[in-house]
Design a protein around this motif. Structure first.
Motif, PDB file in Angstrom:
ATOM      1  N   TYR A 151       0.828  -1.199   0.000  1.00  0.00           N
ATOM      2  CA  TYR A 151       0.000   0.000   0.000  1.00  0.00           C
ATOM      3  C   TYR A 151       0.867   1.255   0.000  1.00  0.00           C
ATOM      4  CZ  TYR A 151      -2.996  -3.649   1.945  1.00  0.00           C
ATOM      5  OH  TYR A 151      -3.649  -4.826   2.169  1.00  0.00           O
ATOM      6  N   LEU A 153       2.000   4.814   1.301  1.00  0.00           N
ATOM      7  CA  LEU A 153       2.035   5.455   2.607  1.00  0.00           C
ATOM      8  C   LEU A 153       1.103   6.666   2.618  1.00  0.00           C
ATOM      9  CD1 LEU A 153       4.990   4.101   2.098  1.00  0.00           C
ATOM     10  CD2 LEU A 153       5.618   5.409   4.106  1.00  0.00           C
ATOM     11  N   LEU A 154       0.440   6.917   3.730  1.00  0.00           N
ATOM     12  CA  LEU A 154      -0.477   8.043   3.828  1.00  0.00           C
ATOM     13  C   LEU A 154       0.259   9.373   3.922  1.00  0.00           C
ATOM     14  CD1 LEU A 154      -3.300   6.705   6.193  1.00  0.00           C
ATOM     15  CD2 LEU A 154      -3.124   6.627   3.705  1.00  0.00           C
ATOM     16  N   LEU A 155       1.502   9.349   4.415  1.00  0.00           N
ATOM     17  CA  LEU A 155       2.286  10.576   4.550  1.00  0.00           C
ATOM     18  C   LEU A 155       3.538  10.477   3.682  1.00  0.00           C
ATOM     19  CD1 LEU A 155       2.640  13.313   5.987  1.00  0.00           C
ATOM     20  CD2 LEU A 155       3.905  12.109   7.782  1.00  0.00           C
ATOM     21  N   GLY A 157       3.876   9.552   0.659  1.00  0.00           N
ATOM     22  CA  GLY A 157       3.937   8.271  -0.042  1.00  0.00           C
ATOM     23  C   GLY A 157       4.672   8.329  -1.356  1.00  0.00           C
ATOM     24  N   LEU A 279      -0.175  -1.075   6.124  1.00  0.00           N
ATOM     25  CA  LEU A 279      -0.505   0.309   5.805  1.00  0.00           C
ATOM     26  C   LEU A 279       0.230   1.202   6.809  1.00  0.00           C
ATOM     27  CD1 LEU A 279      -2.071   2.380   4.180  1.00  0.00           C
ATOM     28  CD2 LEU A 279      -3.989   2.084   5.776  1.00  0.00           C
ATOM     29  N   ILE A 280       1.213   1.943   6.304  1.00  0.00           N
ATOM     30  CA  ILE A 280       2.043   2.775   7.168  1.00  0.00           C
ATOM     31  C   ILE A 280       1.347   4.117   7.373  1.00  0.00           C
ATOM     32  CG2 ILE A 280       4.302   3.865   7.442  1.00  0.00           C
ATOM     33  CD1 ILE A 280       5.469   1.677   5.699  1.00  0.00           C
ATOM     34  N   ILE A 281       0.901   4.336   8.586  1.00  0.00           N
ATOM     35  CA  ILE A 281       0.195   5.568   8.943  1.00  0.00           C
ATOM     36  C   ILE A 281       1.044   6.430   9.874  1.00  0.00           C
ATOM     37  CG2 ILE A 281      -1.888   6.512  10.007  1.00  0.00           C
ATOM     38  CD1 ILE A 281      -3.297   3.895   9.333  1.00  0.00           C
ATOM     39  N   ARG A 282       1.673   5.791  10.842  1.00  0.00           N
ATOM     40  CA  ARG A 282       2.445   6.516  11.848  1.00  0.00           C
ATOM     41  C   ARG A 282       3.900   6.051  11.831  1.00  0.00           C
ATOM     42  NH1 ARG A 282      -2.390   4.965  13.809  1.00  0.00           N
ATOM     43  NH2 ARG A 282      -1.497   3.002  14.511  1.00  0.00           N
ATOM     44  N   ARG A 283       4.715   6.768  12.546  1.00  0.00           N
ATOM     45  CA  ARG A 283       6.143   6.461  12.617  1.00  0.00           C
ATOM     46  C   ARG A 283       6.381   5.072  13.193  1.00  0.00           C
ATOM     47  NH1 ARG A 283      10.278   7.359  16.484  1.00  0.00           N
ATOM     48  NH2 ARG A 283      12.341   7.699  15.516  1.00  0.00           N
ATOM     49  N   ASP A 285       4.705   2.470  12.772  1.00  0.00           N
ATOM     50  CA  ASP A 285       4.493   1.434  11.758  1.00  0.00           C
ATOM     51  C   ASP A 285       5.775   1.166  10.980  1.00  0.00           C
ATOM     52  OD1 ASP A 285       1.787   1.285  12.478  1.00  0.00           O
ATOM     53  OD2 ASP A 285       1.244   2.869  11.086  1.00  0.00           O
TER      54      ASP A 285
END
Length: 311
Positions: A151, A153-155, A157, A279-283, A285
């Motif tokens: 997936y 990355l949300l930040l 990416g 799914l990498i959302i935060r550090r 992860d």
């Protein structure tokens, strides 16, 4: 999974898989967990004798290690906690806790398995490189690789989108002449080039700690030459290399294939690394993924040698 037979029933406890050789023979155990039964028990004994391990928690070491190996040795939907829990007859909620505990257990062995600023160890590697490949004072080979992500990355990416058209995490791997991982630098965005990671690595920044005088690493053409990095000669545009430079590149090609073998073994032994479904959302992860990559590297070194270090 299990061989079909009229006189065999599916086990209802993980100990049956570990202890009953009629249920899972050696070949099936190796296929299921990526490690022979004897290697599993050797690693388990080393964890049990580790001085930082909690005595009251040692009874859970076997199931934690089994679940971790099953997790790393799976791909796709097989990595789901429900799938692993069904295979080992464990609640899917407990699978997550066991995996985290196993990661912490294996990471205790990091300093015993990976490269440290040990002069004698570097000298041993240097002698083997000189004997087998005629490179004097060489202590390793370095190469970069991408661990693909399922997936975006949300930040930020887009920083992890690489030239191969997928998202991934860049890692720099240093191995010896026996394809064992000596050290690695993990967690960089997939769009970053190998040489940039190398310039920012602790090995380049602290040369006096990791290298003796005249010691160096071998690399491919992506790296810039320096006093501790020897890449092949690049062919000038519109001309050919002279015979001496061509001969050097030919000699360099033999040891330079070692990190390719090393990385291939790592991803082949642990299919989870071929497509990381997180799914990498935060550090935290990203930190957890880096811990998993480090654990996989430790386990590969132990499997390659099966010569476990003393406690």
């Amino acid at each position: 999974m299990f061989r079909r037979s009229s006189n065999r029933s599916k086990p209802r406890h993980w100990k049956a898989l570990l202890e009953n050789k009629h249920l899972l023979n050696e070949r099936e155990f190796l296929h299921a967990f990526g490690m022979s039964r004897s290697s599993f028990h050797s690693l388990l004994n080393m964890l049990n004798t580790h001085d930082t391990a909690a005595a009251d928690y040692k009874e859970m070491f076997p199931v934690c290690l089994l679940i971790l190996l099953k997790f790393l040795g799976s791909q796709g939907n097989a990595t789901l906690y429900t799938s692993i829990g069904c295979y080992l007859w464990i609640g899917y909620g407990s699978v997550s806790n066991y995996i985290k505990a196993a990661i912490t257990m294996v990471l205790r062995l990091k300093d015993k398995v990976f490269f440290r600023p040990d002069i004698n160890k570097r000298e041993e590697i240097s002698k083997r490189f000189n004997r087998d490949y005629s490179f004097v004072n060489c202590i390793g080979v370095v190469d970069g690789t991408i661990f693909p992500l399922e997936y975006k990355l949300l930040l930020n990416g887009e920083d992890y989108y690489n030239r191969k058209g997928r998202y991934g995490i860049h890692s720099l791997v240093i191995c010896d002449d026996q394809a064992r991982i000596c050290a690695s630098t993990m967690g960089w965005p997939g769009s970053v080039y190998d040489n940039r990671v190398w310039r920012r690595s602790r090995f380049m920044q602290n040369q006096e700690v990791y290298f003796n005088e005249k010691q160096y690493l071998l690399g491919d053409s992506a790296f810039h030459p320096s006093n501790i990095m020897v890449p092949p000669f690049k062919k000038p545009f519109g001309t050919e290399l002279d015979k001496y430079k061509s001969f050097f590149n030919t000699m360099l090609a033999k040891p330079r294939i070692k990190p390719e073998h090393c990385i291939g073994l790592l991803k082949g032994k642990f299919p989870y690394l071929k497509r990381i479904r997180v799914l990498i959302i935060r550090r935290k992860d990203m930190i957890q993924i880096n811990r998993i990559l480090m654990v996989a590297s430790i386990l590969q070194n132990l499997m390659l040698s099966e010569d476990y270090p003393d406690k």
